[in-house]
Design a protein around this motif. Sequence first.
Motif: not given
Length: 531
Positions: A358-366, A402-410, A450-456
């Motif tokens: 649960t703690m790790m999930a919270s650290k990663l913002g889940f 990190l923005p939710n729509d980050l282009n990881t390949d760049a 999860d569908g949270l915004t980056q700000v949330q």
Amino acid sequence: MNALSFDNRFINNLPADSETDNYCRSVENAAFSFVSAAKTSAPKLIAVTPLFAKQLGFSEQDIKGSEFPQVMTGNKLLPGMQSYALCYGGHQFGQWAGQLGDGRAVNLGELTTTSLGHQTLQLKGAGKTPYSRQADGMAVLRSSIREFLCSEAMFHLGIPTTRALSLCLSGEQVVRDKMYDGNASLEPCAIVCRVSASFLRFGSFQLPASRGEEKLLTKLVQHSIKTDFPHLLIDGVDFTREIYLAWFSEISQRTSAMIVHWMRVGFVHGVMNTDNMSILGETIDYGPYGWIDDFDLNWTPNTTDAYEKRYRFGGQAEIGQWNLFQLANAIFPLIGEAEPLQAIMSDFALNYQNSWRTMMASKLGFKDYQGQSDLYLFQSLEKLLTTVETDMTIFYRLLATLPNDLNTDAHEQWLALLGPCFYKLHELEAGYLQDFTSWLKRYLVRLNYDGLTQVQRAEAMNQVNPKYVLRNYLAQQAIELAEQGDFSEIHKLQLILQSPYKEQAEFQDYAKKRPDWARDKVGCSMLSCSS
Ligand code: AMP
Ligand code: MG
């Protein structure tokens, strides 16, 4: 200060050592010895925690007055104070060490407060006691600064801990061989007034159990329950085996919760001996502890443990369980059956595992832990952070941006954001860009689920991932200045670490990676038990 009120339940309810002369000895059938603190020659207040002092009932004038350093170094007892040292034993580095006890800590009594209940004041470094064995009863300035700053940092991080009320120079000096390498020198002595509802340790129960002192053992357990676990008592019902088991179970849960917190913020206790395990599940005895700079589950700050690494970062839960096992053994005479104790030990493992996830999930913002695929994400992340030298604290703060729509390949895009957390960017670029990219890809998919915004998400993450921790080199810098008589850095760190989750734009320098000069410096990356 004379209006403070003390109610010394521990010494009033538990058997005292009948000998009152202060010499080293084996103390049997007693929970403590009456002892006076050594007189200090030039007490000087260096730092205090004003808000906490207020909660304890000290006024601003009290703290500013000339009597305060006298009381906080043991020269003067306030009305109602009685001084004593606790008798306890413990396992040190896995070996039963027999009687240890407060070898340099002198308790002043239990202050009654309106908001915090009974709080025991204890002076660490207040001179010899019957438990000092070969040592001098003193604490040096550097280790006292480390205890003072770190216990308060932990408190403000939301982690159960003993507190620190004051830090005083005593005026004395002692010889210490800091790294046990033959380079002894004179060091200034200091005294921290630390505070907790109870200073009972696992070893407080182990010692009477090891000596067959069942009466004392039972009294200690009952005292602990009555004073600090009263919710386990049932009106009109005498102590039962079930109540003892509920007590052990709660200690187990609190210990687990404490260690999950340590893993969350990157704290390595360094000396998880059973005499350093609080019965309240508080972090206690700040010795050669350390903070994780570059993420490494195998790291220990304690040079005494450099070879075996018994108390390494990633081994703390297992050691917590081992220590609980020793406590279970100690209280066995009160239970009479192994199975229920074993069941609680198994619960520890399960409970820890669940809370860690649960703690790790919270650290990663889940929003919450979603099962096996999340676990796989955590494990692959830990592997990456270990392989590519990465600053743990900075990594999690940057991850929140990190923005939710980050282009990881760049690659340049995410490297521009996460770059500052890597110690050796060239290593990452040379060999692990692809691994990191594919982890980020999976991470972003999970975030979208999860569908949270980056700000949330950032808001939630920044409440569990501190921006400011007591980096080893920061404490060391404050120590080096203090040893030259400049205490300003202690006060500055106190201030910064009061709000560890806030951005504090003016203090950005204190959130930076460990500088290169501190990588292998004594005090910054390695510490001995010498204190
Ligand atoms: P620690 O490693 O700080 O938990 O200490 C283990 C035991 O050694 C405890 O009983 C301490 O009270 C005792 N001890 C550590 N340093 C000193 C000292 N300078 N003087 C007397 N006793 C000490
Ligand atoms: Mg200790």
